[in-house]
Design a protein around this motif. Structure first.
Motif, PDB file in Angstrom:
ATOM      1  N   ARG A 155       0.972  -1.305  -0.170  1.00  0.00           N
ATOM      2  CA  ARG A 155       0.115  -0.083   0.155  1.00  0.00           C
ATOM      3  C   ARG A 155       0.889   1.285   0.016  1.00  0.00           C
ATOM      4  O   ARG A 155       2.110   1.145   0.530  1.00  0.00           O
ATOM      5  CB  ARG A 155      -0.724  -0.009   1.144  1.00  0.00           C
ATOM      6  CG  ARG A 155      -1.913  -1.336   1.205  1.00  0.00           C
ATOM      7  CD  ARG A 155      -2.925  -0.973   2.273  1.00  0.00           C
ATOM      8  NE  ARG A 155      -2.224  -1.206   3.643  1.00  0.00           N
ATOM      9  CZ  ARG A 155      -2.863  -0.684   4.887  1.00  0.00           C
ATOM     10  NH1 ARG A 155      -3.998  -0.409   4.844  1.00  0.00           N
ATOM     11  NH2 ARG A 155      -2.062  -0.811   6.042  1.00  0.00           N
TER      12      ARG A 155
ATOM     13  N   ASP B 133      -6.985  -8.411   4.885  1.00  0.00           N
ATOM     14  CA  ASP B 133      -6.911  -7.735   3.766  1.00  0.00           C
ATOM     15  C   ASP B 133      -6.342  -8.817   2.635  1.00  0.00           C
ATOM     16  O   ASP B 133      -6.812  -8.832   1.318  1.00  0.00           O
ATOM     17  CB  ASP B 133      -6.292  -6.449   3.740  1.00  0.00           C
ATOM     18  CG  ASP B 133      -7.064  -5.638   4.494  1.00  0.00           C
ATOM     19  OD1 ASP B 133      -8.221  -5.792   4.424  1.00  0.00           O
ATOM     20  OD2 ASP B 133      -6.632  -4.514   4.693  1.00  0.00           O
TER      21      ASP B 133
ATOM     22  N   GLY C  48      -8.121  -2.573  -4.101  1.00  0.00           N
ATOM     23  CA  GLY C  48      -7.823  -1.649  -2.994  1.00  0.00           C
ATOM     24  C   GLY C  48      -8.734  -0.636  -2.602  1.00  0.00           C
ATOM     25  O   GLY C  48      -9.046  -0.425  -1.232  1.00  0.00           O
ATOM     26  N   SER C  49      -9.328   0.218  -3.517  1.00  0.00           N
ATOM     27  CA  SER C  49     -10.331   1.169  -3.393  1.00  0.00           C
ATOM     28  C   SER C  49     -11.606   0.402  -2.658  1.00  0.00           C
ATOM     29  O   SER C  49     -12.016   1.240  -1.482  1.00  0.00           O
ATOM     30  CB  SER C  49     -10.739   1.948  -4.346  1.00  0.00           C
ATOM     31  OG  SER C  49     -10.983   0.984  -5.270  1.00  0.00           O
TER      32      SER C  49
ATOM     33  N   ALA D 168     -10.422  -0.129   0.859  1.00  0.00           N
ATOM     34  CA  ALA D 168     -10.289   1.107   1.748  1.00  0.00           C
ATOM     35  C   ALA D 168     -11.828   1.401   2.281  1.00  0.00           C
ATOM     36  O   ALA D 168     -11.970   2.346   3.311  1.00  0.00           O
ATOM     37  CB  ALA D 168      -9.537   2.209   0.942  1.00  0.00           C
ATOM     38  N   SER D 169     -12.787   1.574   1.185  1.00  0.00           N
ATOM     39  CA  SER D 169     -13.976   2.249   1.719  1.00  0.00           C
ATOM     40  C   SER D 169     -14.427   1.136   2.711  1.00  0.00           C
ATOM     41  O   SER D 169     -15.404   1.583   3.368  1.00  0.00           O
ATOM     42  CB  SER D 169     -14.846   2.467   0.338  1.00  0.00           C
ATOM     43  OG  SER D 169     -14.724   1.313  -0.130  1.00  0.00           O
TER      44      SER D 169
ATOM     45  N   PRO E 205     -12.533   1.581   6.581  1.00  0.00           N
ATOM     46  CA  PRO E 205     -11.590   2.795   6.492  1.00  0.00           C
ATOM     47  C   PRO E 205     -10.567   2.921   7.691  1.00  0.00           C
ATOM     48  O   PRO E 205      -9.533   3.741   7.625  1.00  0.00           O
ATOM     49  CB  PRO E 205     -12.565   3.952   6.749  1.00  0.00           C
ATOM     50  CG  PRO E 205     -13.955   3.233   7.153  1.00  0.00           C
ATOM     51  CD  PRO E 205     -13.622   1.720   6.711  1.00  0.00           C
TER      52      PRO E 205
ATOM     53  N   TRP F  74      -7.359   1.597   6.767  1.00  0.00           N
ATOM     54  CA  TRP F  74      -6.679   2.161   5.515  1.00  0.00           C
ATOM     55  C   TRP F  74      -6.372   3.561   5.259  1.00  0.00           C
ATOM     56  O   TRP F  74      -6.491   4.154   4.294  1.00  0.00           O
ATOM     57  CB  TRP F  74      -7.740   1.587   4.274  1.00  0.00           C
ATOM     58  CG  TRP F  74      -7.512   0.319   4.014  1.00  0.00           C
ATOM     59  CD1 TRP F  74      -7.901  -1.028   4.698  1.00  0.00           C
ATOM     60  CD2 TRP F  74      -6.728  -0.235   2.912  1.00  0.00           C
ATOM     61  NE1 TRP F  74      -7.519  -1.884   4.059  1.00  0.00           N
ATOM     62  CE2 TRP F  74      -6.729  -1.641   2.900  1.00  0.00           C
ATOM     63  CE3 TRP F  74      -6.487   0.426   1.561  1.00  0.00           C
ATOM     64  CZ2 TRP F  74      -6.273  -2.473   1.921  1.00  0.00           C
ATOM     65  CZ3 TRP F  74      -5.851  -0.553   0.715  1.00  0.00           C
ATOM     66  CH2 TRP F  74      -5.671  -1.835   0.585  1.00  0.00           C
ATOM     67  N   GLN F  75      -6.875   4.360   6.468  1.00  0.00           N
ATOM     68  CA  GLN F  75      -6.859   5.823   6.305  1.00  0.00           C
ATOM     69  C   GLN F  75      -5.607   6.072   7.292  1.00  0.00           C
ATOM     70  O   GLN F  75      -5.554   5.469   8.336  1.00  0.00           O
ATOM     71  CB  GLN F  75      -7.905   6.472   6.860  1.00  0.00           C
ATOM     72  CG  GLN F  75      -8.973   6.437   5.591  1.00  0.00           C
ATOM     73  CD  GLN F  75     -10.342   7.190   6.014  1.00  0.00           C
ATOM     74  OE1 GLN F  75     -10.408   7.485   7.156  1.00  0.00           O
ATOM     75  NE2 GLN F  75     -11.195   6.986   5.083  1.00  0.00           N
TER      76      GLN F  75
ATOM     77  N   PRO G 276      -6.865   8.164   2.367  1.00  0.00           N
ATOM     78  CA  PRO G 276      -7.092   6.516   2.228  1.00  0.00           C
ATOM     79  C   PRO G 276      -5.737   5.823   1.529  1.00  0.00           C
ATOM     80  O   PRO G 276      -5.158   6.891   0.612  1.00  0.00           O
ATOM     81  CB  PRO G 276      -8.057   6.329   1.343  1.00  0.00           C
ATOM     82  CG  PRO G 276      -8.412   7.491   0.492  1.00  0.00           C
ATOM     83  CD  PRO G 276      -7.854   8.780   1.454  1.00  0.00           C
TER      84      PRO G 276
ATOM     85  N   ARG H 256      -3.628   3.549  -1.069  1.00  0.00           N
ATOM     86  CA  ARG H 256      -3.821   2.883  -2.345  1.00  0.00           C
ATOM     87  C   ARG H 256      -3.137   1.534  -2.384  1.00  0.00           C
ATOM     88  O   ARG H 256      -1.991   1.349  -1.714  1.00  0.00           O
ATOM     89  CB  ARG H 256      -3.299   3.735  -3.520  1.00  0.00           C
ATOM     90  CG  ARG H 256      -4.137   5.029  -3.823  1.00  0.00           C
ATOM     91  CD  ARG H 256      -3.534   5.766  -5.077  1.00  0.00           C
ATOM     92  NE  ARG H 256      -2.026   5.771  -4.734  1.00  0.00           N
ATOM     93  CZ  ARG H 256      -1.217   6.174  -5.765  1.00  0.00           C
ATOM     94  NH1 ARG H 256      -1.537   6.821  -6.823  1.00  0.00           N
ATOM     95  NH2 ARG H 256       0.300   6.163  -5.625  1.00  0.00           N
TER      96      ARG H 256
END
Lengths: 117, 894
Positions: free
Chosen positions: B145, B161, B323-324, B327-328, B331, B334-335, B341, B343
């Motif tokens: 990431r 993940d 990945g996105s 991430a959503s 969060p 991933w943030q 966030p 990638r």
């Protein structure tokens, strides 16, 4: 210049070339043919050896380039003629004497009959 | 009419003869050849033809060689190659005639080429060469990431993940995971536990890479079934520990206190898994259970293999999409703090191996600059030397020019000489590099490099190219300058009377070198003195005749209570060992490199500013700790057995703590709040300041520190300190035996003299100072060479003037003094500039200094002296030469 003459025998093909030139001037091809005929093919002067020898013998002062005799007619290009020099003739005679001395010695020991000579 | 084939062939053969011979006799020989061929054919037919050809071939080869031999000298030198051969011969003769010059010049250039090529060798091994033992590395995609705002920093991925990514991607056949660079405590047989670097990998890891094992299978789920206790060991470990024994499969070993069975041996030079590893992994084990459940601390890097016909672009697009989505959906992990966030990024094997990240890039750039500098400095110094020598031959050059020799020919002659010299240097440097790589290979047991740094054809080619280019570039300039057609002047000996211009380009260059070496010498002197001073400093505690045993009880899943019992038993058993005088337990040992700090404390009566974080180092210790380590209690009391978990909370603080939070007050009886909810802790004792961390050496600024009773704040990370009557080392066996008796499988992280631990505290500084000193000395050597070259040049230019001085009665000693003083005078400019720069640099590296002022007069004076001496030494030889100028000769040339 005359190291070849004193004592040391001439190389066989140098001897043959000088012998061929002993009575007249010849060009390279003629020398080759003369030697071939006289030795009945036992000695063939290949081009490299022939011209290499002629060049070296000229440097040693045994032969010299001469002008083309008026009587000769050659087709295609004018060949170089070679003649024996005074010094060359002396070296040749010395060598012939040396050889004839050997022949006399051999005869004295009855190695050869008259007819062989 | 076209001549027959035989004639044409013979014409080709004739080319073997020297041109002059061919021109003279060629056509006649051709006719003689034709006649010979005809005669032989007529006589013996085809056999004759064959015989003739063989004879002619032999005749040609023999005679052509003879002709070439007899005519060699005049023939060869008249051709281009012949004259080059002559130049090479001449250059060889010159190089042989001046062995001193040759050795110095060649070694100098070799230094530059070695440094350059060595860096290339490493780059070649790390990046350019294909990955060893991996099937089709170009098909691999390496995933991690990235946070766009943090550049190319590779951020790991969590285990859950990883499972998601593996499940969702369709452009890849499979995805494997690896946690690289894990330090394991490994015990083999009855041996000690040792830290060995390895990796935790997913079960499909070896299969996915196609990495062929030397022995056994991988950690394949099919063969391993549900077993998690299989290990693949590295080739180096196999050789070292098992002597390369093939019966190693099935052997057991303990890793972090767990039993593992060896199921495979990896091929040599296998890094810990991902591509850019430089350390050979010792062990690969399946990813540990606690990592699998841990979503909070991601540690995985992923590698996938592209499916047939899928391009890298498609893989990257899919990976980004997955990945996105992740991430959503998730969060929290991933943030980053700012809400940005991460990638998911996929790289090719080459991209993955490229230097990256904020930490690597500057050092890569620094290396490139360093290499370029070293090469150009060494080469231009040698160029100066060459020019110097060429100028001394100017008379000879002028004669050549006036006799009609072309300038091109002279330039070529000089160029060949310098190329030859550089070639010699290039071969030398290949030899050096070979040694270097052998050294690296030899150091494998100490530092197991995964990278197979060897001299391969690419390296040789690179060295040759560098050598040729630098030889040409740095040889051309002096060649051009020395052959300038100033014939008349040089012949008369009145060549342009160039006095050494104070700030000519050549001079400036040498001045820059002097300045550079001054900086390095001064800074390394500063650091050396700094370390020396730090060594003499009082540590504030006494570590003599004491040892420390390090344990991590968490590895064997002890809880607080079990750990307490274990430690009590262990202490009692160790105390009974003859020779042991006292036992104490602490969380960490001073100056061992680790230090615990506690932030957000609230000392009684101290006003914590809004932006301030009140903090201190802290350490949980048992009652005998202060006595054992000899940290005197200045006020109040030591901890006692009564300070247990049921007793009121107490602490001991150091002077720095008291001075910072209660300046001028008595700290005893004051309280400190450690947690917002817990009751405040009362200070019961004050101990003298000591050095706990490296930072404490800096300007004697000791960090605030408090100690808590072990019983009130126990830890699973344990340092058991023991004081002994004499050297503690002989007791190590007995101590280890006690640990084994209580818990056979508990790994021992360390067992050392405390003195050895604290001696390592300043290791980095020592290495840095030594490295800097080495580099500084090299620079100094180069600068000396530069000064020598320039002074030599100046002396040549001034031969007449010096001759006149000598003729007018100057003593040779005076001339030497004159030249040396002038040279030192010139260098002084460089030294002064260098000292100013060093002062600036010293201020910059102040953070690295442990207590000495950045403008330490002794360091600066000392290095000035060294530089002046070096400059004087460099000028000595040319000066001596100048004093030997024969006045009669130099006057006659007037």
């Amino acid at each position: 210049m005359v190291k070849e003459a004193q004592g040391k025998p001439l190389k066989p093909h140098w001897f043959q070339i000088l012998l061929a030139l002993a009575d007249r001037d010849l060009h390279g091809l003629q020398i080759m043919e003369e030697v071939s005929e006289r030795t009945e093919g036992a000695m063939h002067l290949w081009p490299g050896m022939l011209y290499g020898s002629l060049k070296a013998m000229a440097e040693e002062g045994l032969v010299a380039e001469t002008s083309m005799p008026a009587s000769e007619q050659v087709a295609g290009g004018r060949p170089r003629y070679y003649g024996i020099t005074k010094h060359g003739r002396k070296v040749l005679i010395d060598d012939v004497r040396r050889l004839s001395n050997y022949v006399s010695a051999a005869r004295a020991k009855n190695l050869l009959r008259r007819s062989d000579a | 009419m076209k001549p027959p084939v035989s004639t044409r062939l013979y014409r080709q053969l004739l080319r073997l003869y020297p041109a002059s011979f061919r021109e003279r006799y060629g056509s006649e020989m051709e006719r003689a050849f034709v006649a010979s061929l005809d005669a032989q054919r007529a006589q013996r037919g085809r056999v004759g033809l064959l015989y003739a050809w063989i004879a002619v071939l032999w005749d040609t080869v023999r005679q052509a060689a003879e002709e070439r031999r007899s005519g060699r000298l005049p023939t060869l030198s008249s051709t281009y190659w012949g004259s080059i051969a002559q130049d090479i011969k001449l250059a060889f003769r010159r190089i042989r005639k001046t062995p001193g010059f040759t050795i110095v010049a060649a070694m100098t250039v070799a230094l530059g080429i070695t440094v350059t090529t060595l860096i290339f060798t490493i780059v070649n091994a790390c990046i350019l060469r294909p990955l060893p033992h991996i099937v089709d590395p170009q098909e691999l995609a390496f995933m991690h990431r990235e946070f766009p705002s943090r550049g190319a920093v590779r951020v790991p991925i969590s285990y859950p993940d990883f499972l998601e990514i593996r499940e969702r991607t369709t452009t890849m056949v499979d995805v494997a995971a690896v946690i690289p660079e894990v330090d394991f405590l490994v015990r083999i047989g009855d041996d000690l536990d040792r830290e060995i670097m390895g990796a935790e990998v997913s079960e499909n890891y070896f299969r996915l890479l196609g990495r062929q094992l030397v022995l056994g299978g991988g950690l394949d789920p099919a063969s391993a079934a549900s077993r998690k206790d299989h290990v693949v060991i590295g080739h180096g470990l196999w050789q070292r520990e098992f002597g390369g024994d093939h019966s190693v499969l099935g052997e057991t070993m303990w890793i972090d206190g767990r039993r593992y069975t060896v199921v495979g041996v990896a091929p040599p030079s296998s890094s810990w898994g991902m591509v850019s590893g430089t350390i050979e992994a010792g062990v690969w084990i399946p990813i540990k259970q606690r990592r699998r459940n841990d979503d909070a601390q991601p540690a995985l890097m992923l590698v996938g293999r592209r499916a047939d016909g899928r391009t890298m672009d498609r893989v990257q697009a899919e990976v980004a999409a997955v990945g996105s989505r992740l991430a959503s959906a998730n969060p929290a992990s991933w943030q980053d703090r700012s809400g940005e966030p991460a990638r998911l990024v996929a790289l090719t094997d080459i991209q993955a191996r490229m230097p990256h990240g904020a930490r690597t890039m500057p050092s890569v750039i620094m290396y490139v600059i360093l290499v370029a500098l070293t090469l150009s400095i060494t080469c231009s110094n040698v160029a100066n030397l060459l020019l110097n020598r060429a100028l001394r031959r100017r008379g000879e050059i002028a004669v050549c020019l006036s006799l009609g020799c072309g300038r091109g020919r002279l330039v070529r002659q000089h160029l060949i000489e310098s190329l030859l010299l550089f070639g010699l240097a290039g071969s030398l440097s290949l030899l050096f590099i070979h040694w270097q790589t052998q050294l690296l290979a030899g150091g494998r047991s100490f530092y197991p490099f995964a990278v197979d740094v060897t001299v391969d054809p690419a390296v040789v080619l690179f060295a040759a190219a560098i050598t040729a280019i630098s030889g040409f570039v740095f040889g051309l300039a002096p060649a051009l300058q020395a052959t300038r057609p100033d014939i008349m002047g040089a012949l008369k000996g009145t060549g342009e009377a160039v006095r050494l211009r104070r700030f000519g380009v050549r001079n400036l260059f040498v001045l820059a070198q002097v300045a550079g070496s001054t900086v390095l010498v001064a800074i390394s002197a500063l650091m050396a003195r700094d370390i020396q001073r730090a060594d003499q400093r009082d540590l504030g505690f006494d570590a003599q005749n004491a040892g420390v045993l390090s344990l991590d009880l968490a590895l064997r899943d002890y809880d607080g209570e079990g750990g307490g019992t274990f430690l009590r038993q262990l202490s009692e058993r160790c105390e009974d060992i003859p020779g042991v005088e006292a036992i104490a337990i602490a969380g960490w040992t001073p100056l061992s490199g680790s230090a615990w700090s506690w932030g957000g404390i609230v000392p009684e009566g101290y006003q914590v500013e809004r932006d301030e974080s009140a903090w201190a180092n802290w350490n949980p210790v048992t009652p005998d700790y202060f006595g054992l380590i000899d940290m005197p209690i200045l006020r109040g009391r030591d901890f006692t057995e009564l300070d247990d978990e049921d007793a009121p909370r107490v602490m001991v603080v150091n002077q720095a703590f008291a001075n910072r939070y209660w300046p001028g007050e008595n700290p005893i009886g004051k309280t400190v709040s450690l947690h917002q909810r817990a009751a405040p802790v009362e200070v019961v004792g004050l101990v003298r300041n000591a050095k706990y961390r490296k930072a404490d050496f800096v300007n004697e600024r000791t960090s605030p520190h408090f100690w808590l009773p072990w019983a009130q704040q126990p830890s699973l990370s344990v340092e058991l300190l023991f004081k002994t009557r004499a050297d503690p080392a002989p007791l190590f066996g007995a101590i280890r035996e006690q640990v084994r008796t209580l818990d056979r499988d508990l790994p021992i992280k360390g067992l050392e003299r405390i003195e050895s631990v604290t001696a390592m505290a300043l290791l980095e500084e020592r290495i840095a100072a030594a490295g800097l000193a080495g580099f500084g000395l090299t620079m100094l050597f180069l600068a000396v060479l530069g000064i020598y070259a320039v002074t030599g040049y100046a002396v040549v230019e001034r031969t007449r003037e010096l001759g006149i001085r000598l003729a007018l009665g100057a003593r040779p000693g005076r001339v030497v003094k004159l030249v040396v003083l002038e040279s030192v005078g010139h260098s002084a400019v460089g030294i002064v500039v260098g000292l100013c720069l060093a002062a600036i640099v010293a201020r910059g590296v102040r953070a690295l200094l442990l207590g000495i002022g950045p403008l330490d007069p002794a360091s600066f004076l000392g290095s000035t002296l060294v530089l002046v001496l070096a400059a004087a030494t460099a000028a000595l030889l040319p000066a001596w030469r100048a004093s030997r100028v024969d006045p009669a000769v130099s006057l006659r040339s007037e």
